[in-house]
Design an enzyme around this catalytic site. Structure first.
Site, PDB file in Angstrom:
ATOM      1  N   ALA A 155       0.733  -1.218  -0.252  1.00 21.68           N
ATOM      2  CA  ALA A 155      -0.013  -0.224   0.615  1.00 21.68           C
ATOM      3  C   ALA A 155       0.966   1.049  -0.257  1.00 21.68           C
ATOM      4  CB  ALA A 155      -1.066  -0.300   1.157  1.00 21.68           C
ATOM      5  N   PRO A 156       0.076   2.259  -0.889  1.00 23.45           N
ATOM      6  CA  PRO A 156      -0.883   2.601  -1.235  1.00 23.45           C
ATOM      7  C   PRO A 156      -0.848   1.519  -2.786  1.00 23.45           C
ATOM      8  CG  PRO A 156       0.126   4.061  -1.455  1.00 23.45           C
ATOM      9  CD  PRO A 156       1.313   3.140  -0.571  1.00 23.45           C
ATOM     10  N   GLU A 189      -0.917  -6.460   1.756  1.00 22.27           N
ATOM     11  CA  GLU A 189      -0.869  -5.341   2.862  1.00 22.27           C
ATOM     12  C   GLU A 189      -1.869  -6.093   3.566  1.00 22.27           C
ATOM     13  OE1 GLU A 189      -0.557  -2.986   4.658  1.00 22.27           O
ATOM     14  OE2 GLU A 189       0.418  -2.829   2.975  1.00 22.27           O
ATOM     15  N   CYS A 237      12.262   5.024   3.834  1.00 27.53           N
ATOM     16  CA  CYS A 237      12.247   6.420   4.080  1.00 27.53           C
ATOM     17  C   CYS A 237      12.184   6.886   4.923  1.00 27.53           C
ATOM     18  CB  CYS A 237      10.789   6.912   3.602  1.00 27.53           C
ATOM     19  SG  CYS A 237       9.640   6.242   4.246  1.00 27.53           S
TER      20      CYS A 237
END
Length: 476
Positions: A238-239, A260, A381
């Site tokens: 996701a997404p 997910e 990230c």
């Protein structure tokens, strides 16, 4: 250049992060204090470019670029649209700012997440509004501020706490519609006309041809290198940005399994796949830690797929036998400290450090599911050492069958010191470090100068690529 305060965080989190950048084992040609302060400054600002991934499985890049230029030409101050010199499916639009915008008497306060979206080109939607003037009406010009500390009470008529100016806009609704007992109206509440950072809004624009995605996230798909006909797993999908990119790079030929664990998020993956006309994606609601089975005959009762017309033929759901996939992407859940723009980070040190065990469980599953000779790409990230280089060092020690491989393309910096990896190993890793571009930065605005910074002024991001060799891959 910085008009916003540095990213605010709890003192123990700041100290933890500071040790990564100022540690005694870190040898750097740069001033360590300067680099760390630049990191905290750049994270509160948006990247220099809006990055759009083009659906090159449907149309040539030049055709999509032309249609996008036609659409943007209808707007005031239409930005130029550039092709990325190294990524064949990326379009770049410069983000202009911070610009001089005069404050207005009427103030609207929005939540921090809404404020971050506004800085990247979005209008203000009704759920994001916390406070408006008592008599605000549709058509009023207002100044929009972000409540960066989360202290504004919803429905307040004024706010005296810490706030950051985002720009001016026109109200599309009356205050009475926002804070009524029946719940707020839906849609755009403030249409931004003078944003501090100017970037186009892409809500409903060329929905099957362009997809908003951070540049390093696009790089991940290319590093994975999917090929038509392969069987590929996206473990935390996701997404669906990376999932759909993988399917696009395969020419929609083969199988992309998207897992997910949260059903509502998995539905978003399916929506994006359908929107981008990709029918090689099989989407399952499943915790990827439990996606592997030593018994090929075992069924996982909770793995019923979310059926949509284009995903109707599901033969095999999780858990999967070992060595079931040619390539695996593990874009792992992480502390998210590389996301931009972000002015306040409220997590505790305990929360920041909670991801390493989860990531290792997911890596263990990924290694078991990967075929011999297959490719595993691990990405986050965030900017911490524990979730990035330390995980690579752990994986190499734990699984003798894994080796680090060169990445193509390699647009970021090498890995950081402090995790016990050799210089050669760190060169094979890829870290996107916007703080290096921000050290005393004064970006020029010529097209050539802007494009030189497209690969550096990004979100903070990390990528490692492994190959599983022919040996039996048992845990050390």
């Amino acid at each position: 250049m910085s008009v916003f305060p540095q990213l605010s965080m709890k003192p123990e989190v700041r100290e933890h992060l500071s040790n990564v950048y100022r540690g005694k084992e870190v040898e750097s040609e740069f001033d360590k204090d300067e680099v760390f302060e630049a990191l905290l400054s750049c994270l509160s600002h948006p990247p220099l470019f809006t990055c759009l991934r083009a659906s090159t499985h449907l149309h040539p890049l030049q055709e999509i670029q032309h249609r996008l230029e036609q659409h943007l030409a209808q707007q005031k101050r239409a930005p130029a649209v550039y092709t990325h010199p190294q990524l064949p499916d990326v379009l770049l639009l410069p983000v202009h700012g911070p610009r001089h915008v005069d404050l207005l008497a009427s103030e609207v306060i929005v939540g921090a997440q809404c404020g971050n979206a506004v800085l990247r080109g979005a209008h203000v939607f009704t759920p994001g509004i916390l406070s408006t003037p008592k008599y605000m009406k549709a058509g009023d010009m207002v100044s929009v501020f972000s409540d960066v500390e989360g202290k504004c009470t919803r429905g307040a008529k004024e706010f005296k706490g810490k706030k950051v100016f985002l720009g001016n806009g026109i109200s599309e609704v009356d205050r009475s519609e926002l804070f009524c007992s029946d719940g707020p109206v839906k849609g755009v509440a403030i249409r931004m006309t003078e944003p501090l950072y100017q970037s186009p809004s892409f809500d409903g624009v060329l929905t099957d041809e362009v997809f908003l995605q951070n540049l390093p996230s696009v790089v991940v798909g290319h590093v994975l290198g999917p090929r038509p006909g392969e069987r590929i797993l996206d473990m935390c999908a996701a997404p669906g940005g990376k999932t759909t990119h993988i399917a696009s790079l395969m020419g929609n030929q083969g199988t992309v399994v998207a897992l997910e664990k949260i059903r509502s998020k998995m539905e978003k993956v399916i929506q994006n796949a359908k929107m981008l006309k990709l029918d090689c994606i099989k989407a399952y609601c499943c915790n990827s830690i439990h996606a592997v089975s030593s018994d090929p005959a075992q069924e996982y009762s909770a793995s019923k797929p979310l059926l949509i017309a284009i995903f109707c033929i599901f033969v095999d759901g999780p858990p999967y036998p070992e060595e079931s996939f040619d390539r695996i992407l593990l874009d792992a859940p992480c502390s998210g400290l590389g996301q931009r723009p972000n002015m306040t980070y409220s997590w505790s040190l305990k929360e920041v450090c909670s991801y390493q065990p989860l990531q290792r469980k997911l890596l263990t599953t990924a290694v078991r599911l990967l075929k011999r000779g297959g490719v595993l790409v691990y990405s986050t990230c965030t900017v911490t050492l524990a979730e990035n280089e330390e995980q690579v060092a752990w994986a190499l020690k734990t699984f003798p069958c894994l080796t680090i491989e060169p990445q193509v393309p390699h647009l970021g910096s090498e890995g950081m010191q402090g995790a016990g990896l050799s210089c050669d190993q760190r060169r094979l890793l890829q870290r996107f470090r916007p703080e290096l571009a921000w050290r005393g930065a004064h970006f020029a605005h010529s097209p050539e100068s802007l494009l030189q910074n497209a690969n550096t002024d990004t979100i903070g991001f990390f990528i490692a690529k492994f190959i599983k060799n022919g040996e039996k891959c048992t845990q050390a």
